[in-house]
Design a protein around this motif. Sequence first.
Motif, PDB file in Angstrom:
ATOM      1  N   GLU A   1     -50.491 -41.816  40.278  1.00  0.00           N
ATOM      2  CA  GLU A   1     -51.812 -41.354  40.703  1.00  0.00           C
ATOM      3  C   GLU A   1     -51.885 -39.848  40.962  1.00  0.00           C
ATOM      4  OE1 GLU A   1     -53.408 -43.132  44.294  1.00  0.00           O
ATOM      5  OE2 GLU A   1     -55.252 -41.964  44.122  1.00  0.00           O
TER       6      GLU A   1
ATOM      7  N   ASP B   1     -48.623 -46.190  42.446  1.00  0.00           N
ATOM      8  CA  ASP B   1     -49.588 -45.728  43.443  1.00  0.00           C
ATOM      9  C   ASP B   1     -48.762 -45.473  44.706  1.00  0.00           C
ATOM     10  OD1 ASP B   1     -51.635 -45.186  45.167  1.00  0.00           O
ATOM     11  OD2 ASP B   1     -52.925 -46.804  44.425  1.00  0.00           O
TER      12      ASP B   1
ATOM     13  N   ILE C   1     -49.345 -44.206  47.673  1.00  0.00           N
ATOM     14  CA  ILE C   1     -49.997 -44.852  48.826  1.00  0.00           C
ATOM     15  C   ILE C   1     -51.314 -45.409  48.312  1.00  0.00           C
ATOM     16  CG2 ILE C   1     -51.106 -44.596  51.086  1.00  0.00           C
ATOM     17  CD1 ILE C   1     -49.133 -42.495  51.842  1.00  0.00           C
ATOM     18  N   ASP C   2     -51.445 -46.707  48.311  1.00  0.00           N
ATOM     19  CA  ASP C   2     -52.717 -47.324  47.946  1.00  0.00           C
ATOM     20  C   ASP C   2     -53.416 -47.663  49.252  1.00  0.00           C
ATOM     21  OD1 ASP C   2     -54.711 -48.518  46.360  1.00  0.00           O
ATOM     22  OD2 ASP C   2     -53.843 -50.491  46.745  1.00  0.00           O
ATOM     23  N   GLY C   3     -54.705 -47.292  49.312  1.00  0.00           N
ATOM     24  CA  GLY C   3     -55.412 -47.458  50.584  1.00  0.00           C
ATOM     25  C   GLY C   3     -55.129 -46.257  51.476  1.00  0.00           C
TER      26      GLY C   3
ATOM     27  N   TRP D   1     -52.870 -48.260  38.363  1.00  0.00           N
ATOM     28  CA  TRP D   1     -51.919 -48.298  39.489  1.00  0.00           C
ATOM     29  C   TRP D   1     -52.490 -49.027  40.710  1.00  0.00           C
ATOM     30  CZ3 TRP D   1     -53.502 -43.475  37.383  1.00  0.00           C
ATOM     31  CH2 TRP D   1     -54.561 -42.856  38.059  1.00  0.00           C
ATOM     32  N   ASP D   2     -53.804 -49.234  40.739  1.00  0.00           N
ATOM     33  CA  ASP D   2     -54.415 -49.970  41.859  1.00  0.00           C
ATOM     34  C   ASP D   2     -54.291 -51.483  41.694  1.00  0.00           C
ATOM     35  OD1 ASP D   2     -55.324 -47.959  43.590  1.00  0.00           O
ATOM     36  OD2 ASP D   2     -57.106 -47.589  42.370  1.00  0.00           O
TER      37      ASP D   2
HETATM   38 MG   LIG Z   1     -54.831 -46.854  45.040  1.00  0.00          MG
END
Ligand SMILES: [Mg+2]
Length: 358
Positions: free
Chosen positions: A69, A136, A138-140, A297-298
């Motif tokens: 990302e 990703d 850090i997702d979120g 990546w999400d």
């Molecule tokens: Mg994400």
Amino acid sequence: MTSYDHELNVALLAVQRATLLTKSVFHSHAKGTLNKSDASPVTIGDFGAQALIISALQHNFPDDEIVAEEEAKDLRGDEGKTTRETVWDLVKGTKLEDGKAEEVLGGALKSDESMLDIIDKGASQGGSKGRIWAIDPIDGTKGFLRGGQYAVCLALMVDGDVKVGVLGCPNLPVSDSEPLEEGIGADASDEEGKFGVLFSAVQGKGAHSRAFSKAGLQEAHSIQMSPLKNISDATFCESVEAGHSSQGDAAAIASKLGITKPSVRMDSQAKYGSIARGAGDLYLRLPVRKDYVEKIWDHAAGDLIVREAGGMVTDVEGNRLNFRLGRTLKENKGVIAAPKDVHSKVIEAVKEVLAGKQ
Ligand SMILES: [Mg+2]
Ligand SMILES: Nc1ncnc2c1ncn2[C@@H]1O[C@H](COP(=O)(O)OS(=O)(=O)O)[C@@H](OP(=O)(O)O)[C@H]1O
Ligand SMILES: [Mg+2]
Ligand SMILES: [Mg+2]
């Protein structure tokens, strides 16, 4: 047939080490939040986690491509100097407390300059050929900043098919039987042995969870989605951010299905992990804006983990997510994840509600 044992081991350790970095950002640093061109946030934790994961992948699989990302642009030049130094201190200072595990990951990075180049190795355009990792870091990110749920996400795709998926969820309970809840707050997450879980799956080999550790890998347990006799008994989860998923449409769909339990709002791919282990049943992600395209990546790791746990993951039309088209899921809108045998029923309700809006 390739076993993907080595890929899984490296992916788990890399995610575990990167998750450790994000936890230390949460506790001891200002987050160094910058706003990207799309107005979404990125922190020193995102940059640091991405650098550590890519470095481990390059050490083990130097010929593989990487779609990640973040990019190092904002850390370059004089303007990015202070942030770069903070990220470098974090990256230098994060090690698993297990020499063998560190050895697998290739140990420390060489210099802050090389760290920037490593972050930018995630610029692959993706596609349908060869081995491509999706990261990703850090997702979120918004959940991370709020002390809610977030996930460190890594998946390997081969010729466009997801083969290995790993999610590091430091703020989810270790126990697979804990009820589904929203963010738990950063202090609780440090209760030793109670919080922090890694989910993983390999195509054709099922899905697993294990406790997060600062050292090597803990023992894994097989996970399955919960059997759902009546769809009306389902618990569904959705995004915390109303800008990421239409909460109104989700409520209308739930009501069509006779669901009366309130939704659980949870940031990140922790939603996929949670339903895969039966802590919830459905994940509804309903487009808010026509022009938003989801990023691979999400979803890549979560998609495989849910499918290997007995679920089905599609877009709102009922089509499988297509990871072969580059960095985005440009042919899919939204995500609907559910146990296999009720998925078509959920899609029917989704179609009725969305058709009523045209
Ligand atoms: Mg994400
Ligand atoms: N408009 C819109 N629609 C849908 N999705 C969007 C949108 N904008 C951003 N994003 C992406 O959402 C990722 C965060 O995941 P969630 O939506 O599951 O979490 S949250 O509850 O909303 O925080 C988030 O991932 P991170 O940037 O890694 O946090 C984004 O990639
Ligand atoms: Mg982001
Ligand atoms: Mg992210």
